[in-house]
Enzyme design. Structure first.
Site, PDB file in Angstrom:
ATOM      1  NE  ARG A 296     -13.605  37.030 -36.191  1.00 56.65           N
ATOM      2  CZ  ARG A 296     -12.346  37.220 -35.808  1.00 56.65           C
ATOM      3  NH1 ARG A 296     -11.465  37.743 -36.651  1.00 56.65           N
ATOM      4  NH2 ARG A 296     -11.947  36.923 -34.569  1.00 56.65           N
TER       5      ARG A 296
ATOM      6  CG  ASP B 108     -21.011  38.193 -33.676  1.00 52.68           C
ATOM      7  OD1 ASP B 108     -21.712  37.583 -34.486  1.00 52.68           O
ATOM      8  OD2 ASP B 108     -20.499  37.642 -32.661  1.00 52.68           O
TER       9      ASP B 108
HETATM   10  C1  LIG Z   1     -25.835  39.226 -37.522  1.00 54.51           C
HETATM   11  C2  LIG Z   1     -25.346  40.107 -38.636  1.00 54.51           C
HETATM   12  O1  LIG Z   1     -25.959  41.399 -38.456  1.00 54.51           O
HETATM   13  C3  LIG Z   1     -25.995  42.299 -39.517  1.00 54.51           C
HETATM   14  C4  LIG Z   1     -25.450  42.039 -40.770  1.00 54.51           C
HETATM   15  C5  LIG Z   1     -25.548  43.028 -41.767  1.00 54.51           C
HETATM   16  C6  LIG Z   1     -24.972  42.810 -43.132  1.00 54.51           C
HETATM   17  C7  LIG Z   1     -23.964  41.879 -43.314  1.00 54.51           C
HETATM   18  C8  LIG Z   1     -23.424  41.683 -44.592  1.00 54.51           C
HETATM   19  C9  LIG Z   1     -23.870  42.436 -45.681  1.00 54.51           C
HETATM   20  C10 LIG Z   1     -24.879  43.376 -45.467  1.00 54.51           C
HETATM   21  S1  LIG Z   1     -25.425  44.335 -46.788  1.00 54.51           S
HETATM   22  C11 LIG Z   1     -24.076  45.295 -47.267  1.00 54.51           C
HETATM   23  O2  LIG Z   1     -25.753  43.435 -47.868  1.00 54.51           O
HETATM   24  O3  LIG Z   1     -26.484  45.189 -46.364  1.00 54.51           O
HETATM   25  C12 LIG Z   1     -25.442  43.569 -44.196  1.00 54.51           C
HETATM   26  C13 LIG Z   1     -26.181  44.242 -41.474  1.00 54.51           C
HETATM   27  N1  LIG Z   1     -26.711  44.473 -40.258  1.00 54.51           N
HETATM   28  C14 LIG Z   1     -26.625  43.548 -39.280  1.00 54.51           C
HETATM   29  N2  LIG Z   1     -27.118  43.798 -38.033  1.00 54.51           N
HETATM   30  C15 LIG Z   1     -23.826  40.221 -38.585  1.00 54.51           C
HETATM   31  C16 LIG Z   1     -23.250  40.989 -37.576  1.00 54.51           C
HETATM   32  C17 LIG Z   1     -21.845  41.080 -37.528  1.00 54.51           C
HETATM   33  F1  LIG Z   1     -21.271  41.778 -36.547  1.00 54.51           F
HETATM   34  C18 LIG Z   1     -21.032  40.454 -38.464  1.00 54.51           C
HETATM   35  C19 LIG Z   1     -21.617  39.708 -39.486  1.00 54.51           C
HETATM   36  C20 LIG Z   1     -23.002  39.577 -39.534  1.00 54.51           C
HETATM   37  N3  LIG Z   1     -23.526  38.788 -40.545  1.00 54.51           N
HETATM   38  N4  LIG Z   1     -24.276  37.679 -40.369  1.00 54.51           N
HETATM   39  C21 LIG Z   1     -24.516  37.193 -41.635  1.00 54.51           C
HETATM   40  C22 LIG Z   1     -23.886  37.997 -42.566  1.00 54.51           C
HETATM   41  N5  LIG Z   1     -23.242  38.983 -41.881  1.00 54.51           N
END
Ligand SMILES: C[C@@H](Oc1cc(-c2cccc(S(C)(=O)=O)c2)cnc1N)c1cc(F)ccc1N1NC=CN1
Length: 330
Positions: A172, A189
Protein backbone atom coordinates in the site's frame (compact mmCIF):
# COMPACT_ATOMS: atom_id res chain seq x y z
CA UNK A 1 22.14 7.06 -5.99
CA UNK A 2 23.93 9.25 -3.55
CA UNK A 3 25.54 7.23 -0.85
CA UNK A 4 25.72 10.14 1.55
CA UNK A 5 25.41 8.89 5.06
CA UNK A 6 22.13 10.23 6.46
CA UNK A 7 22.22 10.35 10.21
CA UNK A 8 18.70 9.90 11.54
CA UNK A 9 19.59 10.05 15.16
CA UNK A 10 16.41 10.90 17.08
CA UNK A 11 18.48 12.82 19.59
CA UNK A 12 20.09 14.94 16.91
CA UNK A 13 18.25 18.26 16.67
CA UNK A 14 17.34 18.85 13.00
CA UNK A 15 15.09 21.85 13.54
CA UNK A 16 17.67 23.99 11.82
CA UNK A 17 17.35 21.92 8.67
CA UNK A 18 13.76 22.99 8.05
CA UNK A 19 15.18 26.13 6.46
CA UNK A 20 16.96 23.89 3.95
CA UNK A 21 13.64 22.62 2.56
CA UNK A 22 13.10 23.92 -0.95
CA UNK A 23 10.28 26.52 -0.83
CA UNK A 24 8.02 26.55 -3.90
CA UNK A 25 6.07 29.75 -4.66
CA UNK A 26 2.37 29.02 -4.25
CA UNK A 27 1.51 30.48 -7.70
CA UNK A 28 3.59 27.72 -9.36
CA UNK A 29 1.26 25.02 -8.01
CA UNK A 30 -2.06 24.14 -9.69
CA UNK A 31 -4.29 21.45 -8.13
CA UNK A 32 -6.18 19.30 -10.63
CA UNK A 33 -8.01 16.50 -8.85
CA UNK A 34 -8.17 14.81 -5.47
CA UNK A 35 -6.31 11.48 -5.28
CA UNK A 36 -7.57 10.51 -1.86
CA UNK A 37 -7.17 11.11 1.84
CA UNK A 38 -3.66 11.13 3.29
CA UNK A 39 -2.85 10.91 6.98
CA UNK A 40 -3.36 14.66 7.42
CA UNK A 41 -5.51 15.97 4.61
CA UNK A 42 -6.44 15.50 0.98
CA UNK A 43 -3.78 14.48 -1.53
CA UNK A 44 -4.09 16.02 -4.99
CA UNK A 45 -2.73 15.52 -8.46
CA UNK A 46 -1.39 18.82 -9.74
CA UNK A 47 0.92 20.75 -12.06
CA UNK A 48 4.07 22.63 -11.17
CA UNK A 49 4.94 25.41 -13.66
CA UNK A 50 6.85 28.68 -14.07
CA UNK A 51 9.50 27.57 -11.63
CA UNK A 52 12.56 29.78 -12.13
CA UNK A 53 14.92 27.95 -14.46
CA UNK A 54 12.50 25.09 -15.17
CA UNK A 55 10.45 25.83 -18.34
CA UNK A 56 8.65 22.47 -18.19
CA UNK A 57 5.34 21.87 -16.48
CA UNK A 58 5.71 18.96 -14.11
CA UNK A 59 3.00 16.55 -12.94
CA UNK A 60 3.02 16.48 -9.17
CA UNK A 61 1.30 14.95 -6.17
CA UNK A 62 0.47 17.46 -3.43
CA UNK A 63 -0.04 16.53 0.23
CA UNK A 64 -2.03 19.20 2.05
CA UNK A 65 -2.24 20.06 5.73
CA UNK A 66 -5.68 21.46 6.70
CA UNK A 67 -5.69 24.96 8.16
CA UNK A 68 -7.22 23.60 11.35
CA UNK A 69 -4.26 21.26 11.96
CA UNK A 70 -2.86 21.15 15.49
CA UNK A 71 0.72 22.33 16.16
CA UNK A 72 1.62 18.65 16.59
CA UNK A 73 0.27 17.79 13.11
CA UNK A 74 2.10 20.78 11.68
CA UNK A 75 5.45 19.57 13.03
CA UNK A 76 4.63 16.00 11.94
CA UNK A 77 4.01 17.38 8.44
CA UNK A 78 7.29 19.29 8.44
CA UNK A 79 9.16 16.23 9.73
CA UNK A 80 7.77 14.05 6.94
CA UNK A 81 8.95 16.62 4.37
CA UNK A 82 12.38 16.79 6.01
CA UNK A 83 12.72 12.99 5.99
CA UNK A 84 11.76 12.66 2.31
CA UNK A 85 13.98 15.57 1.29
CA UNK A 86 17.07 13.65 2.45
CA UNK A 87 16.58 10.70 0.08
CA UNK A 88 18.05 10.44 -3.41
CA UNK A 89 17.25 7.10 -5.07
CA UNK A 90 15.31 5.99 -8.15
CA UNK A 91 13.15 3.64 -6.04
CA UNK A 92 12.14 6.27 -3.50
CA UNK A 93 9.55 8.95 -4.34
CA UNK A 94 11.17 12.25 -5.33
CA UNK A 95 10.62 15.13 -2.93
CA UNK A 96 10.26 18.38 -4.92
CA UNK A 97 9.59 21.00 -2.27
CA UNK A 98 7.16 22.58 0.18
CA UNK A 99 4.80 25.57 0.26
CA UNK A 100 4.80 26.67 3.87
CA UNK A 101 4.32 30.38 3.10
CA UNK A 102 0.57 30.21 3.74
CA UNK A 103 -2.21 27.75 4.61
CA UNK A 104 -2.95 25.13 3.58
CA UNK A 105 0.65 24.02 3.75
CA UNK A 106 1.76 21.77 0.90
CA UNK A 107 4.32 19.03 0.36
CA UNK A 108 5.08 18.59 -3.36
CA UNK A 109 6.19 15.16 -4.61
CA UNK A 110 6.72 13.58 -8.00
CA UNK A 111 3.46 12.13 -9.35
CA UNK A 112 3.59 8.35 -9.71
CA UNK A 113 0.74 7.95 -12.17
CA UNK A 114 0.43 4.18 -11.86
CA UNK A 115 -1.07 4.46 -8.40
CA UNK A 116 -0.34 2.10 -5.53
CA UNK A 117 1.10 -1.39 -5.88
CA UNK A 118 -1.69 -3.25 -4.02
CA UNK A 119 -4.41 -1.78 -6.24
CA UNK A 120 -2.38 -2.52 -9.37
CA UNK A 121 -1.85 -6.18 -8.38
CA UNK A 122 -5.56 -6.70 -7.68
CA UNK A 123 -6.51 -5.05 -11.01
CA UNK A 124 -3.97 -7.23 -12.84
CA UNK A 125 -5.31 -10.60 -11.75
CA UNK A 126 -6.01 -12.84 -14.76
CA UNK A 127 -9.76 -12.72 -15.20
CA UNK A 128 -12.03 -15.75 -15.56
CA UNK A 129 -14.03 -14.92 -18.70
CA UNK A 130 -16.21 -18.01 -18.98
CA UNK A 131 -14.87 -20.72 -21.31
CA UNK A 132 -11.48 -19.12 -22.05
CA UNK A 133 -9.59 -16.68 -19.85
CA UNK A 134 -8.69 -14.37 -22.70
CA UNK A 135 -7.34 -11.30 -20.91
CA UNK A 136 -8.61 -7.97 -22.26
CA UNK A 137 -5.34 -6.27 -21.40
CA UNK A 138 -1.89 -7.89 -21.62
CA UNK A 139 -1.64 -9.55 -18.25
CA UNK A 140 1.48 -9.59 -16.18
CA UNK A 141 4.02 -12.36 -16.40
CA UNK A 142 6.12 -13.79 -13.60
CA UNK A 143 9.07 -11.62 -14.62
CA UNK A 144 6.95 -8.49 -14.12
CA UNK A 145 6.33 -9.53 -10.51
CA UNK A 146 10.03 -10.20 -9.92
CA UNK A 147 10.98 -6.83 -11.42
CA UNK A 148 8.54 -5.01 -9.14
CA UNK A 149 9.85 -6.93 -6.13
CA UNK A 150 13.41 -6.02 -7.16
CA UNK A 151 12.56 -2.30 -7.42
CA UNK A 152 11.27 -2.24 -3.84
CA UNK A 153 14.26 -4.27 -2.63
CA UNK A 154 16.62 -1.69 -4.18
CA UNK A 155 14.79 1.12 -2.40
CA UNK A 156 14.93 -0.80 0.88
CA UNK A 157 18.63 -1.51 0.34
CA UNK A 158 19.28 2.23 -0.02
CA UNK A 159 17.41 2.88 3.25
CA UNK A 160 19.36 0.09 5.02
CA UNK A 161 22.67 1.49 3.71
CA UNK A 162 21.65 4.85 5.20
CA UNK A 163 20.62 3.35 8.55
CA UNK A 164 17.02 4.43 8.02
CA UNK A 165 14.33 2.12 9.39
CA UNK A 166 11.07 2.52 7.46
CA UNK A 167 8.77 0.50 9.78
CA UNK A 168 5.90 0.17 7.32
CA UNK A 169 7.13 -1.56 4.17
CA UNK A 170 3.94 -2.82 2.48
CA UNK A 171 2.41 -2.82 -1.01
CA UNK A 172 0.00 0.00 0.00
CA UNK A 173 3.00 2.30 0.55
CA UNK A 174 4.59 1.65 -2.83
CA UNK A 175 3.60 3.42 -6.06
CA UNK A 176 4.14 2.79 -9.78
CA UNK A 177 5.37 5.32 -12.33
CA UNK A 178 2.93 3.75 -14.79
CA UNK A 179 0.70 0.68 -15.06
CA UNK A 180 2.25 -0.15 -18.45
CA UNK A 181 5.43 -2.13 -19.06
CA UNK A 182 8.52 -0.15 -18.19
CA UNK A 183 6.84 0.62 -14.84
CA UNK A 184 9.12 1.48 -11.90
CA UNK A 185 8.02 0.87 -8.31
CA UNK A 186 8.98 3.35 -5.59
CA UNK A 187 8.60 3.52 -1.83
CA UNK A 188 6.39 6.59 -1.43
CA UNK A 189 5.07 6.87 2.12
CA UNK A 190 7.16 7.51 5.26
CA UNK A 191 4.39 8.26 7.73
CA UNK A 192 5.21 5.49 10.22
CA UNK A 193 8.91 6.34 10.41
CA UNK A 194 7.94 9.99 10.89
CA UNK A 195 5.57 9.15 13.77
CA UNK A 196 8.23 7.09 15.56
CA UNK A 197 10.85 9.74 14.88
CA UNK A 198 8.60 12.17 16.67
CA UNK A 199 8.27 9.45 19.32
CA UNK A 200 4.56 9.95 19.55
CA UNK A 201 2.86 7.17 17.67
CA UNK A 202 1.40 6.11 21.01
CA UNK A 203 -0.48 9.40 20.69
CA UNK A 204 -1.51 8.20 17.21
CA UNK A 205 -3.60 5.42 18.76
CA UNK A 206 -0.73 3.10 19.68
CA UNK A 207 -1.05 -0.66 19.15
CA UNK A 208 -4.33 -0.47 17.29
CA UNK A 209 -2.60 1.47 14.51
CA UNK A 210 0.31 -0.95 14.10
CA UNK A 211 0.67 -2.92 10.83
CA UNK A 212 0.87 -6.18 12.83
CA UNK A 213 0.56 -8.46 9.76
CA UNK A 214 3.79 -6.94 8.40
CA UNK A 215 5.71 -7.04 11.71
CA UNK A 216 8.12 -9.61 13.20
CA UNK A 217 7.60 -10.98 16.75
CA UNK A 218 10.32 -8.83 18.37
CA UNK A 219 8.57 -5.73 17.02
CA UNK A 220 5.00 -6.39 18.13
CA UNK A 221 6.08 -8.11 21.38
CA UNK A 222 9.00 -5.92 22.50
CA UNK A 223 8.90 -2.83 20.28
CA UNK A 224 12.35 -3.66 18.88
CA UNK A 225 12.87 -2.15 15.41
CA UNK A 226 15.97 -2.54 13.25
CA UNK A 227 16.54 -2.88 9.50
CA UNK A 228 15.77 -6.57 10.06
CA UNK A 229 12.23 -5.42 10.89
CA UNK A 230 11.98 -3.97 7.39
CA UNK A 231 13.34 -7.26 5.98
CA UNK A 232 10.48 -9.21 7.63
CA UNK A 233 7.97 -6.67 6.25
CA UNK A 234 9.56 -6.97 2.83
CA UNK A 235 8.97 -10.74 2.97
CA UNK A 236 5.26 -10.02 3.52
CA UNK A 237 5.34 -7.53 0.63
CA UNK A 238 6.82 -10.32 -1.54
CA UNK A 239 3.85 -12.48 -0.51
CA UNK A 240 1.50 -9.61 -1.45
CA UNK A 241 3.10 -9.38 -4.89
CA UNK A 242 3.01 -13.12 -5.65
CA UNK A 243 -0.54 -13.50 -4.33
CA UNK A 244 -1.57 -10.60 -6.63
CA UNK A 245 -2.58 -8.29 -3.81
CA UNK A 246 -4.31 -10.49 -1.24
CA UNK A 247 -4.52 -9.40 2.37
CA UNK A 248 -1.93 -11.45 4.30
CA UNK A 249 -3.23 -14.15 6.69
CA UNK A 250 -6.68 -14.09 5.06
CA UNK A 251 -9.55 -14.31 7.52
CA UNK A 252 -7.37 -13.77 10.60
CA UNK A 253 -7.35 -10.64 12.79
CA UNK A 254 -4.23 -9.04 14.28
CA UNK A 255 -4.54 -10.91 17.58
CA UNK A 256 -4.78 -14.29 15.80
CA UNK A 257 -1.81 -13.39 13.58
CA UNK A 258 0.35 -12.49 16.60
CA UNK A 259 -0.50 -15.85 18.21
CA UNK A 260 0.13 -17.75 14.97
CA UNK A 261 3.47 -16.04 14.24
CA UNK A 262 4.82 -16.27 17.80
CA UNK A 263 3.96 -20.01 17.71
CA UNK A 264 6.12 -20.31 14.57
CA UNK A 265 3.30 -20.16 12.02
CA UNK A 266 4.01 -18.43 8.71
CA UNK A 267 2.21 -17.43 5.50
CA UNK A 268 1.85 -20.32 3.02
CA UNK A 269 3.24 -20.09 -0.50
CA UNK A 270 0.82 -18.21 -2.80
CA UNK A 271 -0.71 -20.37 -5.54
CA UNK A 272 1.92 -20.96 -8.25
CA UNK A 273 4.65 -19.03 -6.45
CA UNK A 274 8.12 -20.11 -7.67
CA UNK A 275 9.96 -22.14 -5.02
CA UNK A 276 13.03 -19.88 -4.89
CA UNK A 277 10.80 -16.86 -4.26
CA UNK A 278 8.96 -18.61 -1.42
CA UNK A 279 12.29 -19.73 0.06
CA UNK A 280 13.38 -16.07 0.05
CA UNK A 281 10.17 -15.05 1.81
CA UNK A 282 10.61 -17.67 4.54
CA UNK A 283 14.21 -16.51 5.13
CA UNK A 284 12.86 -12.97 5.64
CA UNK A 285 10.59 -14.49 8.30
CA UNK A 286 13.35 -16.15 10.35
CA UNK A 287 12.41 -15.91 14.03
CA UNK A 288 15.98 -14.78 14.79
CA UNK A 289 16.41 -11.33 13.24
CA UNK A 290 20.12 -11.94 12.51
CA UNK A 291 19.21 -14.93 10.32
CA UNK A 292 17.16 -12.71 7.99
CA UNK A 293 19.07 -11.71 4.82
CA UNK A 294 20.38 -8.18 4.21
CA UNK A 295 18.61 -6.28 1.44
CA UNK A 296 21.82 -6.46 -0.60
CA UNK A 297 21.41 -10.25 -0.60
CA UNK A 298 17.73 -9.99 -1.51
CA UNK A 299 18.62 -7.71 -4.46
CA UNK A 300 21.22 -10.24 -5.63
CA UNK A 301 18.87 -13.24 -5.28
CA UNK A 302 16.05 -11.52 -7.21
CA UNK A 303 18.58 -10.56 -9.88
CA UNK A 304 19.29 -14.28 -10.38
CA UNK A 305 15.56 -15.04 -10.59
CA UNK A 306 15.21 -12.57 -13.46
CA UNK A 307 18.05 -14.40 -15.27
CA UNK A 308 16.33 -17.76 -14.74
CA UNK A 309 14.54 -18.51 -18.08
CA UNK A 310 12.32 -21.13 -16.45
CA UNK A 311 10.96 -18.67 -13.88
CA UNK A 312 10.90 -15.45 -15.86
CA UNK A 313 8.88 -16.79 -18.79
CA UNK A 314 6.34 -18.56 -16.59
CA UNK A 315 2.77 -17.27 -16.98
CA UNK A 316 0.97 -16.09 -13.89
CA UNK A 317 -0.86 -18.74 -11.90
CA UNK A 318 -4.57 -18.78 -12.66
CA UNK A 319 -6.11 -17.50 -9.45
CA UNK A 320 -9.44 -19.23 -9.97
CA UNK A 321 -12.10 -16.79 -8.97
CA UNK A 322 -14.98 -15.67 -11.15
CA UNK A 323 -14.17 -11.96 -10.98
CA UNK A 324 -11.88 -9.56 -9.24
CA UNK A 325 -14.54 -8.45 -6.79
CA UNK A 326 -15.11 -11.93 -5.37
CA UNK A 327 -14.36 -12.50 -1.68
CA UNK A 328 -10.82 -13.65 -1.03
CA UNK A 329 -10.44 -17.35 -0.22
CA UNK A 330 -11.00 -18.36 3.43
C1 LIG B 1 0.89 10.75 -0.87
C2 LIG B 1 0.49 9.93 -2.06
O1 LIG B 1 1.45 10.19 -3.11
C3 LIG B 1 1.14 9.87 -4.42
C4 LIG B 1 -0.05 9.28 -4.82
C5 LIG B 1 -0.25 9.00 -6.18
C6 LIG B 1 -1.52 8.37 -6.67
C7 LIG B 1 -2.30 7.63 -5.79
C8 LIG B 1 -3.48 7.03 -6.25
C9 LIG B 1 -3.86 7.14 -7.59
C10 LIG B 1 -3.05 7.88 -8.45
S1 LIG B 1 -3.49 8.00 -10.11
C11 LIG B 1 -3.41 6.40 -10.75
O2 LIG B 1 -4.87 8.44 -10.16
O3 LIG B 1 -2.56 8.83 -10.80
C12 LIG B 1 -1.88 8.50 -8.00
C13 LIG B 1 0.75 9.32 -7.10
N1 LIG B 1 1.91 9.89 -6.71
C14 LIG B 1 2.13 10.16 -5.40
N2 LIG B 1 3.31 10.70 -4.99
C15 LIG B 1 0.48 8.45 -1.70
C16 LIG B 1 1.70 7.80 -1.52
C17 LIG B 1 1.68 6.43 -1.17
F1 LIG B 1 2.84 5.80 -0.96
C18 LIG B 1 0.50 5.72 -1.03
C19 LIG B 1 -0.72 6.37 -1.23
C20 LIG B 1 -0.72 7.73 -1.54
N3 LIG B 1 -1.96 8.33 -1.69
N4 LIG B 1 -2.43 9.37 -0.96
C21 LIG B 1 -3.71 9.59 -1.40
C22 LIG B 1 -4.02 8.67 -2.39
N5 LIG B 1 -2.94 7.87 -2.55
Amino acid sequence: SGNSQIEFNPNYEIAGSFADLRQIPRHCVTLIKALGQGAFGEVYEGHLSNLPGEPMTLSIAVKTLPDIATPQSQSDFEMEALIMSKFNHENIVRFIGVCFEKMPRLIVLELLAGGDLKTFLRESRPRWLGQGTVPPTPTLRMIDLVEMALDVAKGCNYLEENHFIHRDIAARNCLLTTKDSGRVVKIADFGMARDIYRADYYRKGGKAMLPVKWMPPEAFLDGIFTSKTDVWSYGVLLWEIFSMGYMPYPGRNNQEVMQLVTAGGRLEAPNGCPLQIYQLMTQCWSTLADERPHFSTIVERLGYCIQDPELSTAPLPQLMHKNSSSMEPP
